[in-house]
Design a protein around this motif. Structure first.
Motif, short mmCIF file in Angstrom:
data_model
loop_
_atom_site.label_atom_id
_atom_site.label_comp_id
_atom_site.label_asym_id
_atom_site.label_seq_id
_atom_site.Cartn_x
_atom_site.Cartn_y
_atom_site.Cartn_z
N GLY A 187 0.57 -5.31 3.54
CA GLY A 187 1.54 -6.17 4.18
C GLY A 187 2.66 -5.38 4.85
N ALA A 188 3.15 -4.35 4.18
CA ALA A 188 4.19 -3.50 4.76
C ALA A 188 3.67 -2.76 5.98
N GLN A 189 2.43 -2.32 5.93
CA GLN A 189 1.84 -1.62 7.05
C GLN A 189 1.69 -2.54 8.26
N PHE A 190 1.32 -3.78 8.02
CA PHE A 190 1.21 -4.75 9.11
C PHE A 190 2.55 -4.98 9.79
N ASP B 61 0.22 8.78 9.16
CA ASP B 61 0.16 7.52 9.90
C ASP B 61 -1.28 7.14 10.20
N ALA B 62 -2.06 8.13 10.63
CA ALA B 62 -3.48 7.86 10.92
C ALA B 62 -4.23 7.48 9.66
N LEU B 63 -3.86 8.09 8.54
CA LEU B 63 -4.51 7.78 7.26
C LEU B 63 -4.17 6.36 6.82
N LEU B 64 -2.91 5.96 6.96
CA LEU B 64 -2.51 4.60 6.62
C LEU B 64 -3.22 3.57 7.50
N ALA B 65 -3.33 3.89 8.79
CA ALA B 65 -4.03 2.99 9.70
C ALA B 65 -5.50 2.85 9.32
N ALA B 66 -6.12 3.96 8.96
CA ALA B 66 -7.52 3.93 8.57
C ALA B 66 -7.72 3.15 7.28
N ALA B 67 -6.81 3.34 6.33
CA ALA B 67 -6.89 2.60 5.06
C ALA B 67 -6.71 1.11 5.30
N THR B 68 -5.76 0.75 6.14
CA THR B 68 -5.53 -0.66 6.47
C THR B 68 -6.74 -1.26 7.15
N ASP B 69 -7.31 -0.51 8.08
CA ASP B 69 -8.50 -0.98 8.80
C ASP B 69 -9.65 -1.22 7.83
#
Length: 221
Positions: A104-107, A57-65
């Motif tokens: 988009g899915a992460q958002f 989850d933290a990795l996905l958030a960092a990638a999105t950021d």
């Protein structure tokens, strides 16, 4: 020993890990991103990655950021024209989600994450700068962000439905041809706009929608 340790730290920096994660996400989607796959791509052990990133989850958030930061890099804080700034933000998000559909899915899954909040605030600040009455801020802002992320996400989803190597113009022409052959008594509108469907540009159409919303927002000033 110190030099070797420094080189190892550089090789396993958080930035390198995030960039590798983005490459995996772009190639295979969220399901392809595992710490094992990431470790193999970086030629390291999973433990070294956990030193920088707590979990997926933290990795996905960092990638999105990371993706959002790049998309917002062309947006300053002192634009004279808030409409132009909104268009820049909107198109940046459209292009980012088109290039990285998983964003988009992460958002939609975590709209409270810092990357999303920065986009929300950037759009809200421009809505306020347009002179919209405070009582209408939320509705005006909501109309914009819902359209931006909904339309951008749908565009990315449509692209994924096409087989690799599909010619977009040919695919649109085929759909438009089907519309043109519909019964004119039941589908008069679709038959008439079929030529526009075949020739439209996704980005231009997206921005046209932004302009329509901004025109509507202008009526409440």
């Amino acid at each position: 020993m110190t030099k070797r340790t420094d080189r190892r730290a550089d090789a396993l920096s958080r930035e390198r890990i995030v960039e590798a994660a983005i490459a995996i996400l772009d190639a295979g989607g969220e399901g392809a991103l595992t710490f094992r796959a990431l470790a193999a791509r970086l030629a390291t052990g999973s433990g070294a990655i956990y030193w920088h990133v707590a979990d997926k989850d933290a990795l996905l958030a960092a990638a999105t950021d990371h993706v959002v930061t790049q998309a917002m890099s062309g947006v300053g804080g002192g634009e004279a024209d808030p409409r132009a700034a909104i268009r820049v933000i909107a198109l940046g998000m459209f292009d980012a989600i088109d290039a990285h559909p998983w964003v988009g899915a992460q958002f939609s899954r975590a709209p409270w994450q810092p990357a999303m909040l920065r986009v929300f605030e950037a759009i809200g600040g421009r809505v306020r700068a347009l002179g919209v009455p405070e009582g209408a801020w939320f509705n005006a802002w909501s109309a914009l962000v819902t359209y931006i992320f909904g339309a951008a996400g749908q565009n990315a989803a449509n692209a994924r439905l096409q087989a690799p190597g599909t010619d977009r113009s040919a695919a649109l022409a085929d759909i438009a041809g089907g519309w043109a052959r519909l019964d004119p008594a039941d589908y008069p509108f679709l038959r008439q706009v079929a030529p526009q469907l075949a020739a439209h540009d996704d980005r231009d159409q997206f921005l046209a929608g932004i302009d329509l919303i901004l025109a509507g927002i202008g009526t409440v000033r």
